[in-house]
Design a protein around this motif. Sequence first.
Motif, PDB file in Angstrom:
ATOM      1  N   LYS A  88       1.829   6.702  -6.882  1.00 49.44           N
ATOM      2  CA  LYS A  88       0.798   7.686  -7.224  1.00 49.44           C
ATOM      3  C   LYS A  88       1.326   9.104  -7.028  1.00 49.44           C
ATOM      4  O   LYS A  88       1.116   9.972  -7.873  1.00 49.44           O
ATOM      5  CB  LYS A  88      -0.459   7.471  -6.387  1.00 49.44           C
ATOM      6  N   PHE A  89       2.033   9.354  -5.919  1.00 49.72           N
ATOM      7  CA  PHE A  89       2.578  10.680  -5.654  1.00 49.72           C
ATOM      8  C   PHE A  89       3.563  11.090  -6.750  1.00 49.72           C
ATOM      9  O   PHE A  89       3.489  12.205  -7.277  1.00 49.72           O
ATOM     10  CB  PHE A  89       3.274  10.718  -4.286  1.00 49.72           C
ATOM     11  N   VAL A  90       4.482  10.201  -7.097  1.00 50.24           N
ATOM     12  CA  VAL A  90       5.462  10.516  -8.144  1.00 50.24           C
ATOM     13  C   VAL A  90       4.752  10.739  -9.476  1.00 50.24           C
ATOM     14  O   VAL A  90       5.080  11.676 -10.218  1.00 50.24           O
ATOM     15  CB  VAL A  90       6.529   9.405  -8.259  1.00 50.24           C
ATOM     16  N   GLY A  91       3.758   9.924  -9.786  1.00 50.34           N
ATOM     17  CA  GLY A  91       3.008  10.096 -11.031  1.00 50.34           C
ATOM     18  C   GLY A  91       2.269  11.424 -11.082  1.00 50.34           C
ATOM     19  O   GLY A  91       2.281  12.110 -12.105  1.00 50.34           O
ATOM     20  N   ASP A  92       1.645  11.794  -9.975  1.00 52.30           N
ATOM     21  CA  ASP A  92       0.940  13.082  -9.925  1.00 52.30           C
ATOM     22  C   ASP A  92       1.916  14.246 -10.061  1.00 52.30           C
ATOM     23  O   ASP A  92       1.667  15.203 -10.800  1.00 52.30           O
ATOM     24  CB  ASP A  92       0.154  13.227  -8.617  1.00 52.30           C
ATOM     25  N   PHE A  93       3.037  14.178  -9.358  1.00 49.61           N
ATOM     26  CA  PHE A  93       4.042  15.234  -9.416  1.00 49.61           C
ATOM     27  C   PHE A  93       4.630  15.346 -10.824  1.00 49.61           C
ATOM     28  O   PHE A  93       4.803  16.456 -11.340  1.00 49.61           O
ATOM     29  CB  PHE A  93       5.154  14.957  -8.395  1.00 49.61           C
ATOM     30  N   ALA A  94       4.906  14.211 -11.461  1.00 53.15           N
ATOM     31  CA  ALA A  94       5.444  14.216 -12.826  1.00 53.15           C
ATOM     32  C   ALA A  94       4.438  14.803 -13.809  1.00 53.15           C
ATOM     33  O   ALA A  94       4.816  15.522 -14.742  1.00 53.15           O
ATOM     34  CB  ALA A  94       5.839  12.801 -13.243  1.00 53.15           C
ATOM     35  N   THR A  95       3.158  14.520 -13.619  1.00 51.79           N
ATOM     36  CA  THR A  95       2.124  15.076 -14.488  1.00 51.79           C
ATOM     37  C   THR A  95       2.087  16.593 -14.383  1.00 51.79           C
ATOM     38  O   THR A  95       2.054  17.301 -15.401  1.00 51.79           O
ATOM     39  CB  THR A  95       0.743  14.478 -14.131  1.00 51.79           C
ATOM     40  N   VAL A  96       2.125  17.107 -13.163  1.00 55.32           N
ATOM     41  CA  VAL A  96       2.118  18.562 -12.961  1.00 55.32           C
ATOM     42  C   VAL A  96       3.376  19.190 -13.567  1.00 55.32           C
ATOM     43  O   VAL A  96       3.298  20.222 -14.251  1.00 55.32           O
ATOM     44  CB  VAL A  96       1.983  18.908 -11.461  1.00 55.32           C
ATOM     45  N   ALA A  97       4.530  18.571 -13.350  1.00 52.91           N
ATOM     46  CA  ALA A  97       5.783  19.102 -13.906  1.00 52.91           C
ATOM     47  C   ALA A  97       5.735  19.133 -15.432  1.00 52.91           C
ATOM     48  O   ALA A  97       6.178  20.114 -16.057  1.00 52.91           O
ATOM     49  CB  ALA A  97       6.970  18.267 -13.430  1.00 52.91           C
ATOM     50  N   CYS A  98       5.191  18.120 -16.040  1.00 49.82           N
ATOM     51  CA  CYS A  98       5.088  18.066 -17.498  1.00 49.82           C
ATOM     52  C   CYS A  98       4.136  19.143 -18.015  1.00 49.82           C
ATOM     53  O   CYS A  98       4.428  19.817 -19.012  1.00 49.82           O
ATOM     54  CB  CYS A  98       4.612  16.677 -17.925  1.00 49.82           C
ATOM     55  N   LEU A  99       3.023  19.331 -17.337  1.00 48.73           N
ATOM     56  CA  LEU A  99       2.079  20.386 -17.734  1.00 48.73           C
ATOM     57  C   LEU A  99       2.733  21.764 -17.647  1.00 48.73           C
ATOM     58  O   LEU A  99       2.584  22.586 -18.558  1.00 48.73           O
ATOM     59  CB  LEU A  99       0.832  20.336 -16.860  1.00 48.73           C
ATOM     60  N   ILE A 100       3.471  22.006 -16.571  1.00 50.63           N
ATOM     61  CA  ILE A 100       4.162  23.294 -16.417  1.00 50.63           C
ATOM     62  C   ILE A 100       5.189  23.479 -17.532  1.00 50.63           C
ATOM     63  O   ILE A 100       5.327  24.578 -18.086  1.00 50.63           O
ATOM     64  CB  ILE A 100       4.817  23.392 -15.026  1.00 50.63           C
TER      65      ILE A 100
ATOM     66  N   VAL B 130       0.845  -1.197   0.000  1.00 47.10           N
ATOM     67  CA  VAL B 130       0.000   0.000   0.000  1.00 47.10           C
ATOM     68  C   VAL B 130       0.882   1.249   0.000  1.00 47.10           C
ATOM     69  O   VAL B 130       0.632   2.195  -0.759  1.00 47.10           O
ATOM     70  CB  VAL B 130      -0.965   0.001   1.209  1.00 47.10           C
ATOM     71  N   ASN B 131       1.930   1.271   0.834  1.00 47.21           N
ATOM     72  CA  ASN B 131       2.852   2.414   0.858  1.00 47.21           C
ATOM     73  C   ASN B 131       3.518   2.604  -0.489  1.00 47.21           C
ATOM     74  O   ASN B 131       3.676   3.729  -0.955  1.00 47.21           O
ATOM     75  CB  ASN B 131       3.908   2.237   1.953  1.00 47.21           C
ATOM     76  N   ARG B 132       3.922   1.518  -1.111  1.00 46.44           N
ATOM     77  CA  ARG B 132       4.579   1.606  -2.431  1.00 46.44           C
ATOM     78  C   ARG B 132       3.608   2.189  -3.461  1.00 46.44           C
ATOM     79  O   ARG B 132       3.991   3.032  -4.259  1.00 46.44           O
ATOM     80  CB  ARG B 132       5.056   0.234  -2.870  1.00 46.44           C
ATOM     81  N   LEU B 133       2.369   1.742  -3.450  1.00 39.88           N
ATOM     82  CA  LEU B 133       1.384   2.271  -4.394  1.00 39.88           C
ATOM     83  C   LEU B 133       1.125   3.755  -4.154  1.00 39.88           C
ATOM     84  O   LEU B 133       0.955   4.517  -5.109  1.00 39.88           O
ATOM     85  CB  LEU B 133       0.081   1.472  -4.303  1.00 39.88           C
ATOM     86  N   GLU B 134       1.106   4.177  -2.902  1.00 45.51           N
ATOM     87  CA  GLU B 134       0.938   5.594  -2.587  1.00 45.51           C
ATOM     88  C   GLU B 134       2.129   6.403  -3.093  1.00 45.51           C
ATOM     89  O   GLU B 134       1.951   7.508  -3.611  1.00 45.51           O
ATOM     90  CB  GLU B 134       0.769   5.787  -1.080  1.00 45.51           C
ATOM     91  N   GLU B 135       3.339   5.862  -2.963  1.00 43.55           N
ATOM     92  CA  GLU B 135       4.533   6.553  -3.463  1.00 43.55           C
ATOM     93  C   GLU B 135       4.493   6.674  -4.979  1.00 43.55           C
ATOM     94  O   GLU B 135       4.813   7.729  -5.534  1.00 43.55           O
ATOM     95  CB  GLU B 135       5.800   5.809  -3.038  1.00 43.55           C
TER      96      GLU B 135
END
Length: 96
Positions: free
Chosen positions: A17-29, A10-15
């Motif tokens: 998801k966090f990296v994926g969300d952060f990468a998505t925002v960085a790519c959009l910027i 569960v912790n790994r999946l949360e990590e």
Amino acid sequence: MSLMRAKREVNRLEEVKFVGDFATVACLIMYVSYIGQIIANLNGNPVSPMQPLFASLNAALWVGYGWLKPHKDWRVIIANFPGIIFGILTALTVIM
């Protein structure tokens, strides 16, 4: 599966998801930052059209990849779709 192992998973999946969300925002910027180049192009200070053209091609390939996966990868699609638009707009404003 032990309780400890389940918690680690569960912790790994949360990590992930966090990296994926952060990468998505960085790519959009990254792609939205083309607005400055578009403005410079329209004000008579054109940049080379090569980088934005290849950025739009790269973005289109990533959108296609995300779309064609058995389970659509919405993070990849959402992050890269603006790159198609902003890359092409930036390249077109060099010509104008």
